[in-house]
Scaffold this motif. Structure first.
Motif, PDB file in Angstrom:
ATOM      1  N   TYR A  29      10.622  -4.161  -1.156  1.00  0.00           N
ATOM      2  CA  TYR A  29      10.090  -2.828  -0.898  1.00  0.00           C
ATOM      3  C   TYR A  29      11.142  -1.734  -1.007  1.00  0.00           C
ATOM      4  O   TYR A  29      10.806  -0.583  -1.314  1.00  0.00           O
ATOM      5  CB  TYR A  29       9.328  -2.796   0.431  1.00  0.00           C
ATOM      6  CG  TYR A  29       7.978  -3.447   0.246  1.00  0.00           C
ATOM      7  CD1 TYR A  29       6.947  -2.769  -0.384  1.00  0.00           C
ATOM      8  CD2 TYR A  29       7.759  -4.756   0.630  1.00  0.00           C
ATOM      9  CE1 TYR A  29       5.725  -3.374  -0.613  1.00  0.00           C
ATOM     10  CE2 TYR A  29       6.536  -5.377   0.408  1.00  0.00           C
ATOM     11  CZ  TYR A  29       5.523  -4.676  -0.216  1.00  0.00           C
ATOM     12  OH  TYR A  29       4.312  -5.281  -0.454  1.00  0.00           O
ATOM     13  N   LEU A  33       9.532   0.996  -3.335  1.00  0.00           N
ATOM     14  CA  LEU A  33       9.208   2.284  -2.729  1.00  0.00           C
ATOM     15  C   LEU A  33      10.261   3.354  -2.974  1.00  0.00           C
ATOM     16  O   LEU A  33       9.932   4.528  -3.116  1.00  0.00           O
ATOM     17  CB  LEU A  33       9.023   2.120  -1.214  1.00  0.00           C
ATOM     18  CG  LEU A  33       7.957   1.132  -0.762  1.00  0.00           C
ATOM     19  CD1 LEU A  33       7.934   1.066   0.760  1.00  0.00           C
ATOM     20  CD2 LEU A  33       6.596   1.500  -1.314  1.00  0.00           C
ATOM     21  N   CYS A  57       5.467   6.458   8.737  1.00  0.00           N
ATOM     22  CA  CYS A  57       6.162   6.658   7.474  1.00  0.00           C
ATOM     23  C   CYS A  57       7.603   6.163   7.579  1.00  0.00           C
ATOM     24  O   CYS A  57       8.147   6.011   8.664  1.00  0.00           O
ATOM     25  CB  CYS A  57       6.128   8.117   7.034  1.00  0.00           C
ATOM     26  SG  CYS A  57       6.889   9.263   8.184  1.00  0.00           S
ATOM     27  N   HIS A  84       7.757   7.465   2.334  1.00  0.00           N
ATOM     28  CA  HIS A  84       6.611   6.601   2.040  1.00  0.00           C
ATOM     29  C   HIS A  84       5.714   6.560   3.264  1.00  0.00           C
ATOM     30  O   HIS A  84       6.151   6.227   4.363  1.00  0.00           O
ATOM     31  CB  HIS A  84       7.067   5.183   1.692  1.00  0.00           C
ATOM     32  CG  HIS A  84       5.926   4.231   1.551  1.00  0.00           C
ATOM     33  ND1 HIS A  84       5.100   4.224   0.449  1.00  0.00           N
ATOM     34  CD2 HIS A  84       5.449   3.288   2.388  1.00  0.00           C
ATOM     35  CE1 HIS A  84       4.168   3.300   0.614  1.00  0.00           C
ATOM     36  NE2 HIS A  84       4.363   2.729   1.780  1.00  0.00           N
ATOM     37  N   HIS A  85       4.447   6.916   3.060  1.00  0.00           N
ATOM     38  CA  HIS A  85       3.452   6.834   4.135  1.00  0.00           C
ATOM     39  C   HIS A  85       2.822   5.459   4.080  1.00  0.00           C
ATOM     40  O   HIS A  85       2.423   4.992   3.021  1.00  0.00           O
ATOM     41  CB  HIS A  85       2.400   7.934   3.978  1.00  0.00           C
ATOM     42  CG  HIS A  85       2.997   9.296   4.127  1.00  0.00           C
ATOM     43  ND1 HIS A  85       3.228   9.874   5.345  1.00  0.00           N
ATOM     44  CD2 HIS A  85       3.459  10.169   3.200  1.00  0.00           C
ATOM     45  CE1 HIS A  85       3.786  11.046   5.176  1.00  0.00           C
ATOM     46  NE2 HIS A  85       3.942  11.249   3.874  1.00  0.00           N
ATOM     47  N   SER A  86       2.738   4.833   5.227  1.00  0.00           N
ATOM     48  CA  SER A  86       2.297   3.447   5.304  1.00  0.00           C
ATOM     49  C   SER A  86       0.906   3.352   5.913  1.00  0.00           C
ATOM     50  O   SER A  86       0.583   4.073   6.856  1.00  0.00           O
ATOM     51  CB  SER A  86       3.293   2.659   6.149  1.00  0.00           C
ATOM     52  OG  SER A  86       3.033   1.303   6.084  1.00  0.00           O
ATOM     53  N   SER A  87       0.096   2.455   5.374  1.00  0.00           N
ATOM     54  CA  SER A  87      -1.239   2.216   5.905  1.00  0.00           C
ATOM     55  C   SER A  87      -1.157   1.311   7.124  1.00  0.00           C
ATOM     56  O   SER A  87      -0.377   0.358   7.144  1.00  0.00           O
ATOM     57  CB  SER A  87      -2.124   1.544   4.850  1.00  0.00           C
ATOM     58  OG  SER A  87      -2.196   2.337   3.702  1.00  0.00           O
ATOM     59  N   ARG A  91      -0.111  -5.479   7.129  1.00  0.00           N
ATOM     60  CA  ARG A  91       0.996  -5.306   6.174  1.00  0.00           C
ATOM     61  C   ARG A  91       1.557  -3.889   6.190  1.00  0.00           C
ATOM     62  O   ARG A  91       2.004  -3.380   5.167  1.00  0.00           O
ATOM     63  CB  ARG A  91       0.541  -5.662   4.766  1.00  0.00           C
ATOM     64  CG  ARG A  91       0.195  -7.129   4.613  1.00  0.00           C
ATOM     65  CD  ARG A  91      -0.175  -7.430   3.189  1.00  0.00           C
ATOM     66  NE  ARG A  91      -0.628  -8.803   3.042  1.00  0.00           N
ATOM     67  CZ  ARG A  91      -1.196  -9.271   1.957  1.00  0.00           C
ATOM     68  NH1 ARG A  91      -1.368  -8.471   0.908  1.00  0.00           N
ATOM     69  NH2 ARG A  91      -1.596 -10.519   1.892  1.00  0.00           N
ATOM     70  N   CYS A  92       1.557  -3.263   7.347  1.00  0.00           N
ATOM     71  CA  CYS A  92       2.118  -1.914   7.492  1.00  0.00           C
ATOM     72  C   CYS A  92       3.617  -1.988   7.229  1.00  0.00           C
ATOM     73  O   CYS A  92       4.380  -2.554   8.019  1.00  0.00           O
ATOM     74  CB  CYS A  92       1.834  -1.370   8.885  1.00  0.00           C
ATOM     75  SG  CYS A  92       2.566   0.247   9.183  1.00  0.00           S
ATOM     76  N   ILE A  93       4.056  -1.444   6.129  1.00  0.00           N
ATOM     77  CA  ILE A  93       5.447  -1.551   5.720  1.00  0.00           C
ATOM     78  C   ILE A  93       6.368  -0.849   6.717  1.00  0.00           C
ATOM     79  O   ILE A  93       7.487  -1.318   6.973  1.00  0.00           O
ATOM     80  CB  ILE A  93       5.643  -1.004   4.284  1.00  0.00           C
ATOM     81  CG1 ILE A  93       4.828  -1.853   3.291  1.00  0.00           C
ATOM     82  CG2 ILE A  93       7.103  -0.977   3.894  1.00  0.00           C
ATOM     83  CD1 ILE A  93       5.134  -3.349   3.337  1.00  0.00           C
ATOM     84  N   ALA A  94       5.910   0.241   7.331  1.00  0.00           N
ATOM     85  CA  ALA A  94       6.729   0.918   8.336  1.00  0.00           C
ATOM     86  C   ALA A  94       7.035  -0.025   9.499  1.00  0.00           C
ATOM     87  O   ALA A  94       8.143   0.002  10.048  1.00  0.00           O
ATOM     88  CB  ALA A  94       6.026   2.179   8.830  1.00  0.00           C
ATOM     89  N   TYR A  97       9.879  -2.335   8.381  1.00  0.00           N
ATOM     90  CA  TYR A  97      11.155  -1.634   8.414  1.00  0.00           C
ATOM     91  C   TYR A  97      11.648  -1.497   9.851  1.00  0.00           C
ATOM     92  O   TYR A  97      12.830  -1.698  10.133  1.00  0.00           O
ATOM     93  CB  TYR A  97      11.055  -0.254   7.750  1.00  0.00           C
ATOM     94  CG  TYR A  97      11.301  -0.296   6.270  1.00  0.00           C
ATOM     95  CD1 TYR A  97      12.585  -0.175   5.753  1.00  0.00           C
ATOM     96  CD2 TYR A  97      10.253  -0.466   5.374  1.00  0.00           C
ATOM     97  CE1 TYR A  97      12.828  -0.226   4.393  1.00  0.00           C
ATOM     98  CE2 TYR A  97      10.486  -0.525   4.015  1.00  0.00           C
ATOM     99  CZ  TYR A  97      11.768  -0.401   3.530  1.00  0.00           C
ATOM    100  OH  TYR A  97      11.995  -0.460   2.178  1.00  0.00           O
TER     101      TYR A  97
END
Length: 132
Positions: A29, A33, A57, A84-87, A91-94, A97
């Motif tokens: 990512y 991203l 985000c 990057h805004h995360s859903s 699988r929320c990428i924020a 992180y």
């Protein structure tokens, strides 16, 4: 989601089940991203986690690079900032992180460096596992 990416999630190559899986997730990512190529000198402080009207985000703040060294001729240039805004969801990428940066901040390794030489090994393992 592209098929290769989805397959890596389904096979457990991406996720948070152990440090290696989380390392694979972060390497991928960071490339996808934020367009990062060289991960060996990234610092945790270059990633800012937050929330806004759109939800969670992750923001990456670049530093001097091979093509931007910050010399006198480039004084008016600002460092690259990508958000990057995360859903929300599994699988929320924020969230990934946050987990990764928290682990490093709490003695998980790196002395402030977020991606180290293990990335090369993680990348090779990811490529090997994805071809199975």
């Amino acid at each position: 989601m592209p098929q290769d990416e989805e397959r890596r999630w389904n096979k457990g190559i991406f996720g948070d089940k152990d440090s290696e899986t989380l390392q694979h997730t972060m390497f991928y990512y960071n490339c996808k991203l934020f367009g990062l190529r060289g991960h060996h000198e990234l610092e945790c402080s270059q990633f800012v986690l937050g929330t806004n009207n759109s939800g969670k985000c992750v923001e990456f703040i670049g530093r001097a690079s091979k093509t931007y060294k910050g010399g006198l001729a480039q004084m008016q240039l600002t460092n690259k900032r990508i958000r990057h805004h995360s859903s929300a969801g599994k699988r929320c990428i924020a969230d990934y992180y946050k987990m990764y940066l928290d682990d490093l901040d709490n003695g998980g390794g790196g002395g402030g460096y977020c991606i180290d030489a293990r990335c090369k090994e993680a990348r090779q393992n990811m490529e090997t596992n994805s071809s199975v």
